[in-house]
Design a protein around this motif. Structure first.
Motif, PDB file in Angstrom:
ATOM      1  N   GLY A  53       0.839  -1.304   0.032  1.00  8.28           N
ATOM      2  CA  GLY A  53       0.046  -0.018  -0.166  1.00  8.28           C
ATOM      3  C   GLY A  53       0.703   1.377  -0.040  1.00  8.28           C
ATOM      4  O   GLY A  53       1.977   1.372  -0.648  1.00  8.28           O
ATOM      5  N   THR A  54       0.349   2.312   0.331  1.00  7.91           N
ATOM      6  CA  THR A  54       0.713   3.698   0.629  1.00  7.91           C
ATOM      7  C   THR A  54       1.821   3.643   1.845  1.00  7.91           C
ATOM      8  O   THR A  54       0.884   3.685   3.013  1.00  7.91           O
ATOM      9  CB  THR A  54      -0.113   4.914   0.507  1.00  7.91           C
ATOM     10  N   ILE A  55       2.874   3.762   2.023  1.00  9.49           N
ATOM     11  CA  ILE A  55       3.824   3.737   3.302  1.00  9.49           C
ATOM     12  C   ILE A  55       4.236   5.263   3.834  1.00  9.49           C
ATOM     13  O   ILE A  55       4.932   5.712   2.565  1.00  9.49           O
ATOM     14  CB  ILE A  55       4.912   2.599   3.019  1.00  9.49           C
ATOM     15  N   LEU A  56       4.235   5.495   4.885  1.00 12.77           N
ATOM     16  CA  LEU A  56       4.723   6.626   5.348  1.00 12.77           C
ATOM     17  C   LEU A  56       6.239   6.315   5.973  1.00 12.77           C
ATOM     18  O   LEU A  56       6.014   5.386   6.950  1.00 12.77           O
ATOM     19  CB  LEU A  56       3.823   7.342   6.336  1.00 12.77           C
ATOM     20  N   GLU A  57       7.292   6.724   5.543  1.00 16.41           N
ATOM     21  CA  GLU A  57       8.391   6.502   6.201  1.00 16.41           C
ATOM     22  C   GLU A  57       8.904   7.950   7.029  1.00 16.41           C
ATOM     23  O   GLU A  57       8.981   9.054   6.352  1.00 16.41           O
ATOM     24  CB  GLU A  57       9.483   6.314   5.475  1.00 16.41           C
ATOM     25  N   VAL A  58       8.911   7.966   8.183  1.00 16.97           N
ATOM     26  CA  VAL A  58       9.172   9.060   9.181  1.00 16.97           C
ATOM     27  C   VAL A  58      10.717   9.298   9.386  1.00 16.97           C
ATOM     28  O   VAL A  58      11.332   8.298   9.686  1.00 16.97           O
ATOM     29  CB  VAL A  58       8.492   9.007  10.458  1.00 16.97           C
ATOM     30  N   GLY A  59      11.317  10.524   8.810  1.00 13.96           N
ATOM     31  CA  GLY A  59      12.861  10.540   8.996  1.00 13.96           C
ATOM     32  C   GLY A  59      13.640   9.563   8.419  1.00 13.96           C
ATOM     33  O   GLY A  59      14.463   8.697   8.670  1.00 13.96           O
ATOM     34  N   SER A  60      13.443   9.841   6.828  1.00 12.22           N
ATOM     35  CA  SER A  60      14.220   8.750   5.790  1.00 12.22           C
ATOM     36  C   SER A  60      15.438   9.077   6.086  1.00 12.22           C
ATOM     37  O   SER A  60      16.309   8.137   5.275  1.00 12.22           O
ATOM     38  CB  SER A  60      13.527   8.994   4.368  1.00 12.22           C
ATOM     39  N   GLY A  61      16.095  10.123   6.350  1.00 11.50           N
ATOM     40  CA  GLY A  61      17.625  10.396   6.409  1.00 11.50           C
ATOM     41  C   GLY A  61      18.240  10.295   5.064  1.00 11.50           C
ATOM     42  O   GLY A  61      17.764  11.019   3.903  1.00 11.50           O
ATOM     43  N   THR A  62      19.235   9.445   4.886  1.00 10.33           N
ATOM     44  CA  THR A  62      19.870   9.329   3.545  1.00 10.33           C
ATOM     45  C   THR A  62      19.193   8.339   2.665  1.00 10.33           C
ATOM     46  O   THR A  62      19.923   8.042   1.592  1.00 10.33           O
ATOM     47  CB  THR A  62      21.364   9.078   3.804  1.00 10.33           C
ATOM     48  N   GLY A  63      18.104   7.846   3.050  1.00  7.27           N
ATOM     49  CA  GLY A  63      17.422   6.789   2.013  1.00  7.27           C
ATOM     50  C   GLY A  63      17.961   5.568   2.221  1.00  7.27           C
ATOM     51  O   GLY A  63      17.720   4.671   1.520  1.00  7.27           O
ATOM     52  N   THR A  64      18.368   5.194   3.447  1.00  7.31           N
ATOM     53  CA  THR A  64      18.966   3.653   3.621  1.00  7.31           C
ATOM     54  C   THR A  64      17.785   2.699   3.270  1.00  7.31           C
ATOM     55  O   THR A  64      18.074   1.670   2.999  1.00  7.31           O
ATOM     56  CB  THR A  64      19.530   3.558   4.927  1.00  7.31           C
ATOM     57  N   ASN A  65      16.426   2.978   3.687  1.00  4.12           N
ATOM     58  CA  ASN A  65      15.635   2.167   3.634  1.00  4.12           C
ATOM     59  C   ASN A  65      15.014   1.880   2.281  1.00  4.12           C
ATOM     60  O   ASN A  65      14.311   0.906   2.041  1.00  4.12           O
ATOM     61  CB  ASN A  65      14.156   2.362   4.640  1.00  4.12           C
TER      62      ASN A  65
ATOM     63  N   ARG B  46      -0.111   8.319  14.402  1.00  6.62           N
ATOM     64  CA  ARG B  46      -1.375   7.690  14.571  1.00  6.62           C
ATOM     65  C   ARG B  46      -2.593   8.393  13.958  1.00  6.62           C
ATOM     66  O   ARG B  46      -3.276   7.820  13.356  1.00  6.62           O
ATOM     67  CB  ARG B  46      -1.830   8.040  16.138  1.00  6.62           C
ATOM     68  N   ARG B  47      -2.585   9.529  13.697  1.00  3.65           N
ATOM     69  CA  ARG B  47      -3.446  10.448  12.827  1.00  3.65           C
ATOM     70  C   ARG B  47      -3.574  10.164  11.566  1.00  3.65           C
ATOM     71  O   ARG B  47      -4.637  10.036  11.151  1.00  3.65           O
ATOM     72  CB  ARG B  47      -3.282  11.966  13.321  1.00  3.65           C
ATOM     73  N   VAL B  48      -2.352  10.250  10.869  1.00  6.79           N
ATOM     74  CA  VAL B  48      -2.253  10.129   9.610  1.00  6.79           C
ATOM     75  C   VAL B  48      -2.539   8.438   9.006  1.00  6.79           C
ATOM     76  O   VAL B  48      -2.710   8.343   7.797  1.00  6.79           O
ATOM     77  CB  VAL B  48      -0.993  10.699   8.847  1.00  6.79           C
ATOM     78  N   CYS B  49      -2.379   7.757   9.978  1.00  5.26           N
ATOM     79  CA  CYS B  49      -2.416   6.445   9.364  1.00  5.26           C
ATOM     80  C   CYS B  49      -3.741   5.567   9.966  1.00  5.26           C
ATOM     81  O   CYS B  49      -4.463   6.005  10.737  1.00  5.26           O
ATOM     82  CB  CYS B  49      -1.479   5.557  10.203  1.00  5.26           C
ATOM     83  N   ILE B  50      -4.182   4.568   8.855  1.00  6.73           N
ATOM     84  CA  ILE B  50      -5.539   4.121   8.883  1.00  6.73           C
ATOM     85  C   ILE B  50      -5.520   3.180  10.356  1.00  6.73           C
ATOM     86  O   ILE B  50      -4.529   2.529  10.698  1.00  6.73           O
ATOM     87  CB  ILE B  50      -5.652   3.216   7.552  1.00  6.73           C
ATOM     88  N   PRO B  51      -6.755   3.084  11.006  1.00  7.06           N
ATOM     89  CA  PRO B  51      -6.686   2.313  12.022  1.00  7.06           C
ATOM     90  C   PRO B  51      -6.090   0.824  11.887  1.00  7.06           C
ATOM     91  O   PRO B  51      -6.784   0.337  11.024  1.00  7.06           O
ATOM     92  CB  PRO B  51      -8.093   2.445  12.613  1.00  7.06           C
ATOM     93  N   GLY B  52      -5.518   0.295  12.832  1.00  6.69           N
ATOM     94  CA  GLY B  52      -5.299  -1.231  12.756  1.00  6.69           C
ATOM     95  C   GLY B  52      -4.161  -1.401  11.641  1.00  6.69           C
ATOM     96  O   GLY B  52      -3.603  -2.583  11.896  1.00  6.69           O
ATOM     97  N   VAL B  53      -3.537  -0.622  11.146  1.00  8.04           N
ATOM     98  CA  VAL B  53      -2.345  -0.762  10.179  1.00  8.04           C
ATOM     99  C   VAL B  53      -1.058  -0.818  10.987  1.00  8.04           C
ATOM    100  O   VAL B  53      -0.700  -0.437  12.234  1.00  8.04           O
ATOM    101  CB  VAL B  53      -2.327   0.424   9.271  1.00  8.04           C
TER     102      VAL B  53
ATOM    103  N   LEU C 232       3.147  16.576  10.399  1.00  8.18           N
ATOM    104  CA  LEU C 232       2.906  15.889   9.245  1.00  8.18           C
ATOM    105  C   LEU C 232       1.932  16.453   8.265  1.00  8.18           C
ATOM    106  O   LEU C 232       0.798  16.629   8.677  1.00  8.18           O
ATOM    107  CB  LEU C 232       2.410  14.156   9.275  1.00  8.18           C
ATOM    108  N   PRO C 233       2.302  16.881   6.936  1.00  7.41           N
ATOM    109  CA  PRO C 233       1.117  17.657   6.143  1.00  7.41           C
ATOM    110  C   PRO C 233       0.167  16.684   5.323  1.00  7.41           C
ATOM    111  O   PRO C 233       0.198  16.735   4.095  1.00  7.41           O
ATOM    112  CB  PRO C 233       2.251  18.437   4.976  1.00  7.41           C
ATOM    113  N   PHE C 234      -0.291  15.790   5.973  1.00 10.05           N
ATOM    114  CA  PHE C 234      -1.222  15.047   5.158  1.00 10.05           C
ATOM    115  C   PHE C 234      -2.557  14.772   6.064  1.00 10.05           C
ATOM    116  O   PHE C 234      -2.618  15.088   7.155  1.00 10.05           O
ATOM    117  CB  PHE C 234      -0.544  13.508   5.273  1.00 10.05           C
ATOM    118  N   ASP C 235      -3.245  14.266   5.177  1.00 13.76           N
ATOM    119  CA  ASP C 235      -4.992  14.182   5.835  1.00 13.76           C
ATOM    120  C   ASP C 235      -4.892  13.028   6.845  1.00 13.76           C
ATOM    121  O   ASP C 235      -4.113  12.097   6.939  1.00 13.76           O
ATOM    122  CB  ASP C 235      -6.001  14.028   4.828  1.00 13.76           C
ATOM    123  N   ASP C 236      -5.884  12.804   7.511  1.00 17.30           N
ATOM    124  CA  ASP C 236      -6.049  11.921   8.561  1.00 17.30           C
ATOM    125  C   ASP C 236      -6.350  10.517   7.699  1.00 17.30           C
ATOM    126  O   ASP C 236      -6.818  10.571   6.416  1.00 17.30           O
ATOM    127  CB  ASP C 236      -7.393  12.106   9.429  1.00 17.30           C
ATOM    128  N   ASN C 237      -5.957   9.394   8.405  1.00 18.08           N
ATOM    129  CA  ASN C 237      -6.181   7.919   7.685  1.00 18.08           C
ATOM    130  C   ASN C 237      -5.741   7.899   6.240  1.00 18.08           C
ATOM    131  O   ASN C 237      -6.318   7.250   5.411  1.00 18.08           O
ATOM    132  CB  ASN C 237      -7.754   7.672   8.047  1.00 18.08           C
TER     133      ASN C 237
END
Length: 197
Positions: free
Chosen positions: A34-46, A120-127, A90-95
């Motif tokens: 799905g659509t994944i949020l990565e918080v603090g991606s740094g130098t892009g190691t992930n 918590r706010r920007v991620c869908i419940p239970g993910v 985070l500049p994104f909508d809820d869920n």
């Protein structure tokens, strides 16, 4: 963060990545969809570990780190959108997101409670909400050493706290922790949780 720290980050981390961190990242990240949020991606190691995601939205407030991640972003197997934003705002909508990932990031965010609430706010419940973090050790002597070193370490490492009790922060902010793995004498944790809202 200073430009110097961002330039030496990858070379310093390379031995740890080869020994264990790379395997932990791959196991945690590669099957996320799905659509994944990565918080603090740094130098892009992930970025190279995402294999099944529809899209990764990676936030990183440090311009030098973002610039260094551009080449890894271009080589990624999935689309990566790089956003100049902090974890606390985070500049994104809820869920919006189907999962969130943070690796070695909650130690440096000035207000980790606020950042966790935003996740918590920007991620869908239970993910899935997934972290790899270094933490304060729950033993008197090494814990005190971490406390003693933290003021110096923060200056050297652009705000990194050696002594944050990150697992408690995750639990206190409403995430349902499902699995914890400990490495390097309990200094490094892999935390698999669900968005509990």
């Amino acid at each position: 963060m200073s430009t110097l720290f961002s330039k030496i980050y990858d070379p310093i981390m390379r031995p740890f990545e080869k020994k264990r961190l790379g395997n932990l990242r791959e196991r945690l990240i590669s099957h996320q969809e799905g659509t994944i949020l990565e918080v603090g991606s740094g130098t892009g190691t992930n970025f190279s570990y995402y294999k099944n995601a529809e899209k990764v939205v990676a936030i990183e407030p440090n311009a030098s780190m973002r610039n260094q991640s551009l080449s890894k972003m271009k080589r990624a197997d999935v689309p990566v959108e790089l956003v100049d934003a902090s974890g606390e705002h985070l500049p994104f909508d809820d869920n919006t997101f189907d999962a969130a990932i943070g690796t070695l990031v909650l130690c440096t965010i000035p207000n980790p409670n606020r950042a966790l609430q935003e996740i918590r706010r920007v991620c869908i419940p239970g993910v899935p909400i997934l972290f790899i973090e270094h933490v304060r050790v729950d033993r008197p002597f090494p814990g005190r050493i971490q406390d003693w070193l933290t003021p110096f370490w923060k200056r050297l490492s652009d705000g990194c706290h050696l002594n944050r009790n990150t697992l408690n922060l995750i639990k206190q902010n409403g995430f349902q922790v499902e699995r914890i793995e400990k490495y390097y004498k309990d200094i490094l944790l892999v935390v698999e949780a669900k968005n509990g809202k």
